[in-house]
Write a protein that holds these residues in place. Structure first.
Motif, PDB file in Angstrom:
ATOM      1  N   THR A   1     -18.390 -38.139  12.923  1.00  0.00           N
ATOM      2  CA  THR A   1     -17.645 -36.891  12.761  1.00  0.00           C
ATOM      3  C   THR A   1     -17.504 -36.134  14.072  1.00  0.00           C
ATOM      4  N   GLY A   2     -18.373 -36.414  15.031  1.00  0.00           N
ATOM      5  CA  GLY A   2     -18.257 -35.808  16.349  1.00  0.00           C
ATOM      6  C   GLY A   2     -18.512 -34.317  16.355  1.00  0.00           C
ATOM      7  N   LYS A   3     -18.183 -33.703  17.513  1.00  0.00           N
ATOM      8  CA  LYS A   3     -18.420 -32.270  17.693  1.00  0.00           C
ATOM      9  C   LYS A   3     -17.578 -31.434  16.751  1.00  0.00           C
ATOM     10  N   VAL A   4     -16.343 -31.870  16.475  1.00  0.00           N
ATOM     11  CA  VAL A   4     -15.458 -31.081  15.623  1.00  0.00           C
ATOM     12  C   VAL A   4     -15.809 -31.202  14.150  1.00  0.00           C
TER      13      VAL A   4
ATOM     14  N   ALA B   1      -8.411 -29.403   7.763  1.00  0.00           N
ATOM     15  CA  ALA B   1      -9.821 -29.231   7.410  1.00  0.00           C
ATOM     16  C   ALA B   1     -10.051 -29.297   5.911  1.00  0.00           C
ATOM     17  N   ALA B   2      -9.019 -28.975   5.098  1.00  0.00           N
ATOM     18  CA  ALA B   2      -9.178 -28.999   3.645  1.00  0.00           C
ATOM     19  C   ALA B   2      -9.528 -30.393   3.145  1.00  0.00           C
ATOM     20  N   CYS B   3      -9.101 -31.414   3.904  1.00  0.00           N
ATOM     21  CA  CYS B   3      -9.392 -32.788   3.495  1.00  0.00           C
ATOM     22  C   CYS B   3     -10.386 -33.487   4.424  1.00  0.00           C
ATOM     23  N   HIS B   4     -10.342 -33.108   5.736  1.00  0.00           N
ATOM     24  CA  HIS B   4     -11.104 -33.879   6.714  1.00  0.00           C
ATOM     25  C   HIS B   4     -12.377 -33.189   7.217  1.00  0.00           C
ATOM     26  N   ALA B   5     -12.596 -31.915   6.883  1.00  0.00           N
ATOM     27  CA  ALA B   5     -13.802 -31.228   7.337  1.00  0.00           C
ATOM     28  C   ALA B   5     -15.009 -31.688   6.522  1.00  0.00           C
ATOM     29  N   THR B   6     -16.174 -31.564   7.119  1.00  0.00           N
ATOM     30  CA  THR B   6     -17.391 -31.998   6.420  1.00  0.00           C
ATOM     31  C   THR B   6     -17.682 -31.116   5.218  1.00  0.00           C
TER      32      THR B   6
ATOM     33  N   THR C   1      -0.474 -27.844  25.379  1.00  0.00           N
ATOM     34  CA  THR C   1      -0.274 -26.495  24.844  1.00  0.00           C
ATOM     35  C   THR C   1      -1.453 -26.048  24.004  1.00  0.00           C
ATOM     36  N   GLY C   2      -2.327 -26.997  23.619  1.00  0.00           N
ATOM     37  CA  GLY C   2      -3.516 -26.644  22.856  1.00  0.00           C
ATOM     38  C   GLY C   2      -3.931 -27.766  21.932  1.00  0.00           C
ATOM     39  N   PHE C   3      -5.202 -27.818  21.620  1.00  0.00           N
ATOM     40  CA  PHE C   3      -5.683 -28.846  20.692  1.00  0.00           C
ATOM     41  C   PHE C   3      -5.158 -28.587  19.279  1.00  0.00           C
ATOM     42  N   LYS C   4      -4.885 -27.324  18.994  1.00  0.00           N
ATOM     43  CA  LYS C   4      -4.356 -26.975  17.681  1.00  0.00           C
ATOM     44  C   LYS C   4      -2.987 -26.358  17.863  1.00  0.00           C
TER      45      LYS C   4
ATOM     46  N   ALA D   1     -14.440 -34.041  26.751  1.00  0.00           N
ATOM     47  CA  ALA D   1     -15.327 -34.963  26.038  1.00  0.00           C
ATOM     48  C   ALA D   1     -14.641 -35.444  24.758  1.00  0.00           C
ATOM     49  N   GLU D   2     -15.093 -36.564  24.239  1.00  0.00           N
ATOM     50  CA  GLU D   2     -14.575 -37.093  22.975  1.00  0.00           C
ATOM     51  C   GLU D   2     -15.257 -36.339  21.832  1.00  0.00           C
ATOM     52  N   ASP D   3     -14.533 -35.404  21.264  1.00  0.00           N
ATOM     53  CA  ASP D   3     -15.110 -34.564  20.215  1.00  0.00           C
ATOM     54  C   ASP D   3     -15.051 -35.194  18.831  1.00  0.00           C
TER      55      ASP D   3
END
Length: 671
Positions: free
Chosen positions: A474-477, A455-460, A426-429, A403-405
């Motif tokens: 912002t989606g699921k992530v 995440a330090a800049c882009h997390a909610t 290999t992984g999303f992260k 899905a588009e997260d």
């Protein structure tokens, strides 16, 4: 009356002397058995001479009685009978037809056979006397002992069964029949238990007739002279079932039938003992729990008894309806499954490479069901088979499965926000969105910025930064990639309080990057050449002067707290500019030059290289007294003495000085 009288006389004879009876007449005719003794001259042969007991005379003639007494068997050997007179039971002189036997119990049929020492029981109790008491069954020689071969043969019968009955065992089991049989029926052996032998009988073996085993042709039994087979009781081979039974498996499963079968019947297989591993198809996994009848039809054809097993499809229907293929070819169940169960599938990553979608990275550890789910629609069985497993899911793009997260943030991109633009299998992260890609987005990730988590800049929720509202974008992530912060001051505190944000004095408007880099706020990256943007060119000796020598605010202790906008406010750092010489330097000239038009500015006489010599002062140009001739070589101190007055700066006295020659030159000096 004569016979009775004779009997009475015979009973009285022992009490009368023979001499006294000699003159008497015979009491009566003798029985037919004693006819040879008839006549007065023969009386003593039975009655003796009056001294001997009559019993002795009887046994001397009836030697069969003497034999019975010696053998201590039979009726006459009983102590009570042995003590009696023979005539008490066998009187004579009662006539030719008189029977010489007086039965103790009144008659032969009522005679208690227990008196003989051998009680008649079971079948013996109902057998007629004449059937047993015949010369045929008398002991060897007894018939010859009896006078005239007396009939019937009441004496000389043995108690051994074989003396009357045929030993069908022909001596193989000894002569004591009573160990196994009683006097009932031969076919019943209450005294014999086959369990006491080396081969106990169980189940079906109990129903088998003795001759079936003991007269078997394999034992090669011998025959009697009459041609009768002699049973073989020992030894009878019984170590294995094959000793008696034909092996229907022709040795294919070994010789130990008991490892599979029991004595309850050949059609009954003991699953606890049967080792299917010895067959051509060893059982393992789920097959080990399957009922035998599920594969082997008990009364079926040969093919049903020994089913084919070359492929799984021999027994199992194709639950995938032909959709299970590898490299374009339909494969058997064993290509993807094991006998441990249909789930999980055993298809390896290497095998999956032969499909249109090779597995790599995280896909190699993903469960099969995560991609190959079950179709629950009504038409699923028709399309995918009874398993309803979708073996060919769509896999053209990442979005086919994932899905588009990120919400709608990348919807306007040319690739529509394809996952592979920033991620790998290999992984999303971590994301593959690296520094160069970030630079294209407007903010290069350099130095300390490269080590900051996304995440330090882009997390909610961003510690130290303004929170980002959670929306569909912002989606699921819950990450916002197009953040509003693009300048340093939007994330970091401005300890200069905006002093450099706008132009002022001779200083142009500056951005943080003009004086700092992304590695650290301190030390500043501003150098000698760049210092001119502040309006103060560092030249001469100023080039080697430390920053704190002019900017005292830098002497303040550094704070270890990062300078993000929402954290505790950092103390202000003004970095107030000092542009005048006197802002930093103390004049040693006092107020000597206060009267000048420039009020004694340092840079009127001195440059930035050094205070001495005064590189900008020209004595010919800037003073009233021109240095020419010999004066040009005179040291300054010869004319400008040190000010030694109390409270003076101890500097040289430059003004006022006389310009008259005699002020320096005296007559004495000139001589």
């Amino acid at each position: 009356m004569r016979p009775r009288l004779g009997i009475l006389l015979m009973l009285l004879l022992p009490a009368l002397g023979a001499r006294r009876l000699a003159a008497q007449i015979s009491p009566g005719p003798l029985s037919r058995a004693h006819q040879s003794l008839e006549g007065a001259r023969n009386c003593t042969q039975c009655h003796g001479n009056g001294k001997d007991a009559m019993n002795g005379q009887c046994v001397s003639c009836h030697k069969e009685i003497s034999w019975a007494l010696q053998q201590r068997q039979g009726y006459h050997a009983a102590p009570a009978v042995k003590a009696q007179r023979c005539a008490s039971c066998h009187p004579d002189h009662a006539g030719v037809g008189f029977e010489l036997l007086k039965w103790p119990d009144g008659s032969r049929d009522r005679f208690n056979h227990r008196r003989t020492g051998w009680t008649l029981e079971q079948s013996h109790a109902t057998t007629k006397c004449a059937d047993c008491h015949t010369p045929e069954f008398q002991a060897t020689g007894v018939k010859r002992l009896a006078p005239g071969g007396a009939r019937p043969a009441w004496l000389g019968l043995d108690t051994d069964c074989a003396s009357c009955h045929e030993d069908v065992h022909r001596g193989a089991l000894g002569v004591t029949c009573s160990k196994c049989h009683d006097a009932g029926k031969w076919t019943i052996t209450p005294g014999f238990q086959h369990d006491t032998t080396s081969y106990p009988l169980t189940d079906k073996h109990r129903e088998v007739k003795c001759d079936k085993c003991h007269l078997a042709a394999r034992l090669a039994p011998k025959r009697t002279p009459e041609g009768q087979l002699i049973p073989v009781y020992r030894p009878v081979p019984s170590a294995t079932c094959a000793s008696c039974h034909t092996d229907p498996h022709n040795g294919g499963l070994g010789t130990d039938c008991a490892s599979c079968h029991t004595t309850r019947g050949f059609r009954i297989v003991d699953r606890q003992r049967f080792d299917h591993q010895r067959t051509k198809y060893p059982l393992s996994g789920k097959h080990a729990a399957v009922r035998c009848a599920a594969c082997h039809k008990e009364f079926g054809t040969a093919a049903e008894k020994k089913p084919a097993f070359a492929t799984c499809a021999t027994c199992h229907a194709d639950a995938h309806k032909g959709t299970a293929t590898l490299a374009g070819k339909t494969v058997d169940c064993a290509s993807c499954h094991t006998v441990a169960g249909f789930t999980p599938a055993s298809l390896t990553v290497a095998q999956h490479r032969s499909t249109k979608y090779p597995l790599e990275g995280k896909h190699t550890t993903t469960s099969c069901s995560a991609c190959h789910g079950k179709d629950t629609t009504p038409a699923a069985a028709t399309r995918w088979g009874t398993a309803r497993v979708v073996l060919r899911p769509a896999a053209t793009t990442c979005r086919s499965c994932h899905a588009e997260d990120h919400g709608t943030q990348f919807a306007t991109r040319a690739d529509g926000g394809e996952c592979a633009s920033c991620h790998t299998v290999t992984g999303f992260k971590p994301s593959t969105f690296d520094g160069p890609a970030h630079a294209k987005a407007g903010l290069p990730l350099e130095a300390r910025h490269a080590a900051v988590s996304c995440a330090a800049c882009h997390a909610t929720t961003r510690p130290g930064l303004p929170a980002i509202a959670v929306t569909s974008s912002t989606g699921k992530v819950k990450l916002l990639f197009r953040i509003p912060e693009t300048r340093c001051a939007q994330c970091h505190q401005d300890v200069h309080r905006g002093r450099f944000a706008t132009a002022h004095d001779s200083v142009a408007a500056l951005d943080c990057a003009d004086c700092h880099d992304a590695q650290s706020f301190s030390p500043s990256t501003i150098d000698v050449a760049r210092h001119q943007v502040t309006g103060f060119l560092l030249d001469g000796a100023h080039r080697a002067t430390s920053c704190v020598a002019c900017h005292e605010g830098l002497k303040r202790p550094r704070s270890g707290t990062t300078a993000l906008v929402r954290l505790a406010t950092l103390p202000a750092l003004s970095l107030q500019a000092k542009t005048g010489c006197s802002d930093c330097h103390t004049t040693p000239h006092g107020d000597q030059f206060a009267g000048r038009a420039d009020r004694g500015r340092c840079d009127a006489c001195h440059d930035v290289n050094a205070f001495a010599p005064a590189g900008r002062f020209d004595h010919n140009r800037d003073a009233r007294f021109s240095l020419k001739g010999a004066h040009e070589q005179v040291p300054c101190a010869r004319c400008h003495a040190t000010d030694l007055r109390p409270g003076a700066s101890r500097g040289l006295i430059f003004r006022p000085l006389s310009d008259r020659c005699e002020s320096c030159h005296t007559e004495k000096a000139m001589r």
